[in-house]
Design a protein around this motif. Sequence first.
Motif, mmCIF file in Angstrom:
data_model
loop_
_atom_site.group_PDB
_atom_site.id
_atom_site.type_symbol
_atom_site.label_atom_id
_atom_site.label_comp_id
_atom_site.label_asym_id
_atom_site.label_seq_id
_atom_site.Cartn_x
_atom_site.Cartn_y
_atom_site.Cartn_z
ATOM 1 N N PRO A 110 0.794 -1.219 0.000
ATOM 2 C CA PRO A 110 0.000 0.000 0.000
ATOM 3 C C PRO A 110 0.832 1.278 0.000
ATOM 4 C CG PRO A 110 -0.842 -1.552 1.615
ATOM 5 C CD PRO A 110 0.442 -2.123 1.082
ATOM 6 N N GLY A 111 1.993 1.274 0.646
ATOM 7 C CA GLY A 111 2.831 2.472 0.651
ATOM 8 C C GLY A 111 3.236 2.874 -0.754
ATOM 9 N N HIS A 112 3.540 1.885 -1.568
ATOM 10 C CA HIS A 112 3.914 2.156 -2.957
ATOM 11 C C HIS A 112 2.748 2.803 -3.701
ATOM 12 C CE1 HIS A 112 5.767 1.591 -6.879
ATOM 13 N NE2 HIS A 112 4.635 1.045 -7.286
ATOM 14 N N ARG A 113 1.563 2.242 -3.535
ATOM 15 C CA ARG A 113 0.379 2.795 -4.201
ATOM 16 C C ARG A 113 0.102 4.204 -3.708
ATOM 17 N NH1 ARG A 113 -4.165 -1.636 -4.844
ATOM 18 N NH2 ARG A 113 -5.341 0.106 -4.067
ATOM 19 N N ALA A 114 0.248 4.412 -2.413
ATOM 20 C CA ALA A 114 -0.024 5.732 -1.847
ATOM 21 C C ALA A 114 0.917 6.781 -2.430
ATOM 22 C CB ALA A 114 0.103 5.691 -0.328
ATOM 23 N N GLN A 115 2.118 6.393 -2.776
ATOM 24 C CA GLN A 115 3.065 7.332 -3.370
ATOM 25 C C GLN A 115 2.793 7.540 -4.855
ATOM 26 O OE1 GLN A 115 6.793 5.482 -2.554
ATOM 27 N NE2 GLN A 115 6.622 5.746 -0.349
ATOM 28 N N ARG A 116 2.421 6.485 -5.565
ATOM 29 C CA ARG A 116 2.264 6.563 -7.016
ATOM 30 C C ARG A 116 0.995 7.285 -7.455
ATOM 31 N NH1 ARG A 116 5.054 6.047 -11.130
ATOM 32 N NH2 ARG A 116 3.653 4.670 -12.191
ATOM 33 N N VAL A 117 -0.091 7.134 -6.714
ATOM 34 C CA VAL A 117 -1.352 7.733 -7.150
ATOM 35 C C VAL A 117 -1.264 9.257 -7.206
ATOM 36 C CG1 VAL A 117 -3.794 8.036 -6.606
ATOM 37 C CG2 VAL A 117 -2.777 5.759 -6.545
ATOM 38 N N PRO A 118 -0.811 9.950 -6.155
ATOM 39 C CA PRO A 118 -0.709 11.412 -6.275
ATOM 40 C C PRO A 118 0.234 11.841 -7.398
ATOM 41 C CG PRO A 118 -0.561 10.762 -3.977
ATOM 42 C CD PRO A 118 -0.496 9.501 -4.794
ATOM 43 N N LEU A 119 1.322 11.118 -7.579
ATOM 44 C CA LEU A 119 2.258 11.443 -8.656
ATOM 45 C C LEU A 119 1.582 11.286 -10.017
ATOM 46 C CD1 LEU A 119 5.156 12.122 -9.534
ATOM 47 C CD2 LEU A 119 5.629 9.666 -9.485
ATOM 48 N N GLY A 120 0.851 10.198 -10.202
ATOM 49 C CA GLY A 120 0.145 9.983 -11.466
ATOM 50 C C GLY A 120 -0.938 11.017 -11.703
ATOM 51 N N LEU A 121 -1.667 11.378 -10.653
ATOM 52 C CA LEU A 121 -2.721 12.388 -10.801
ATOM 53 C C LEU A 121 -2.128 13.763 -11.097
ATOM 54 C CD1 LEU A 121 -5.203 11.274 -8.013
ATOM 55 C CD2 LEU A 121 -5.389 10.927 -10.482
ATOM 56 N N ARG A 122 -0.981 14.063 -10.509
ATOM 57 C CA ARG A 122 -0.306 15.328 -10.814
ATOM 58 C C ARG A 122 0.085 15.357 -12.296
ATOM 59 N NH1 ARG A 122 4.657 15.394 -8.018
ATOM 60 N NH2 ARG A 122 3.379 15.027 -6.198
ATOM 61 N N GLY A 123 0.610 14.250 -12.795
ATOM 62 C CA GLY A 123 0.955 14.168 -14.213
ATOM 63 C C GLY A 123 -0.265 14.325 -15.100
ATOM 64 N N LEU A 124 -1.376 13.753 -14.680
ATOM 65 C CA LEU A 124 -2.624 13.886 -15.434
ATOM 66 C C LEU A 124 -3.073 15.344 -15.480
ATOM 67 C CD1 LEU A 124 -5.092 12.678 -16.867
ATOM 68 C CD2 LEU A 124 -6.070 12.240 -14.611
ATOM 69 N N ARG A 125 -3.022 16.031 -14.335
ATOM 70 C CA ARG A 125 -3.428 17.444 -14.306
ATOM 71 C C ARG A 125 -2.545 18.279 -15.232
ATOM 72 N NH1 ARG A 125 -4.622 16.318 -8.851
ATOM 73 N NH2 ARG A 125 -2.558 16.907 -8.142
ATOM 74 N N TYR A 126 -1.241 18.057 -15.190
ATOM 75 C CA TYR A 126 -0.331 18.799 -16.072
ATOM 76 C C TYR A 126 -0.629 18.500 -17.539
ATOM 77 C CZ TYR A 126 2.579 20.211 -12.117
ATOM 78 O OH TYR A 126 3.041 20.764 -10.955
ATOM 79 N N SER A 127 -0.901 17.240 -17.843
ATOM 80 C CA SER A 127 -1.198 16.861 -19.225
ATOM 81 C C SER A 127 -2.458 17.550 -19.729
ATOM 82 C CB SER A 127 -1.377 15.348 -19.336
ATOM 83 O OG SER A 127 -0.184 14.683 -19.041
ATOM 84 N N LEU A 128 -3.472 17.603 -18.882
ATOM 85 C CA LEU A 128 -4.730 18.225 -19.292
ATOM 86 C C LEU A 128 -4.589 19.734 -19.473
ATOM 87 C CD1 LEU A 128 -7.232 16.196 -17.103
ATOM 88 C CD2 LEU A 128 -6.852 16.001 -19.566
ATOM 89 N N ARG A 129 -3.651 20.335 -18.749
ATOM 90 C CA ARG A 129 -3.399 21.769 -18.906
ATOM 91 C C ARG A 129 -2.431 22.059 -20.043
ATOM 92 N NH1 ARG A 129 -1.428 23.261 -13.183
ATOM 93 N NH2 ARG A 129 -2.732 21.802 -12.109
ATOM 94 N N GLY A 130 -1.842 21.019 -20.615
ATOM 95 C CA GLY A 130 -0.875 21.206 -21.685
ATOM 96 C C GLY A 130 0.495 21.604 -21.180
ATOM 97 N N GLU A 131 0.786 21.307 -19.920
ATOM 98 C CA GLU A 131 2.085 21.642 -19.348
ATOM 99 C C GLU A 131 2.999 20.426 -19.402
ATOM 100 O OE1 GLU A 131 1.493 23.178 -15.414
ATOM 101 O OE2 GLU A 131 -0.042 24.572 -16.071
ATOM 102 N N PRO A 132 4.312 20.644 -19.454
ATOM 103 C CA PRO A 132 5.251 19.507 -19.492
ATOM 104 C C PRO A 132 5.293 18.759 -18.171
ATOM 105 C CG PRO A 132 6.437 21.596 -19.450
ATOM 106 C CD PRO A 132 4.972 21.917 -19.510
#
Length: 132
Positions: A110-132
């Motif tokens: 679970p610790g691994h998942r807890a770290q990866r989900v916010p990172l993945g969601l941050r990447g998703l937000r940047y992608s949707l905004r068109g940011e690198p």
Amino acid sequence: MHLGLMMECDYREGRTQDEAFDEAFITAENAENWGFDGVWLAERHFAPPQSGRAIPSVVSSPLIFATAIAAKTSRIRVGTAVLVLPLGPSGPYGGGSGYHRQHQPRTPGPGHRAQRVPLGLRGLRYSLRGEP
């Protein structure tokens, strides 16, 4: 209004994986013929029919499977309902960590998942905004 079909691509006991794939492709082709606008794919892992865990499915890589459906159809749109972030790359699509531990019993704890989900969601937000 758009009408879509959610496909979990069940892999039932007594059936081969080839039969499960064939059934899923026929379902997608029928959805197109029946006037559906799109099909949505679920990502599932580590649940063969005899395991008794979760819903057995042949779609552990929905992006590749979506490509195969797109090659077999001409009009229908194909999308992923959820891509599991700890197992998939981050990018401009929806993601999640799976809603029950039994769905990914071989992934890191679970610790691994807890770290990866916010990172993945941050990447998703940047992608949707068109940011690198």
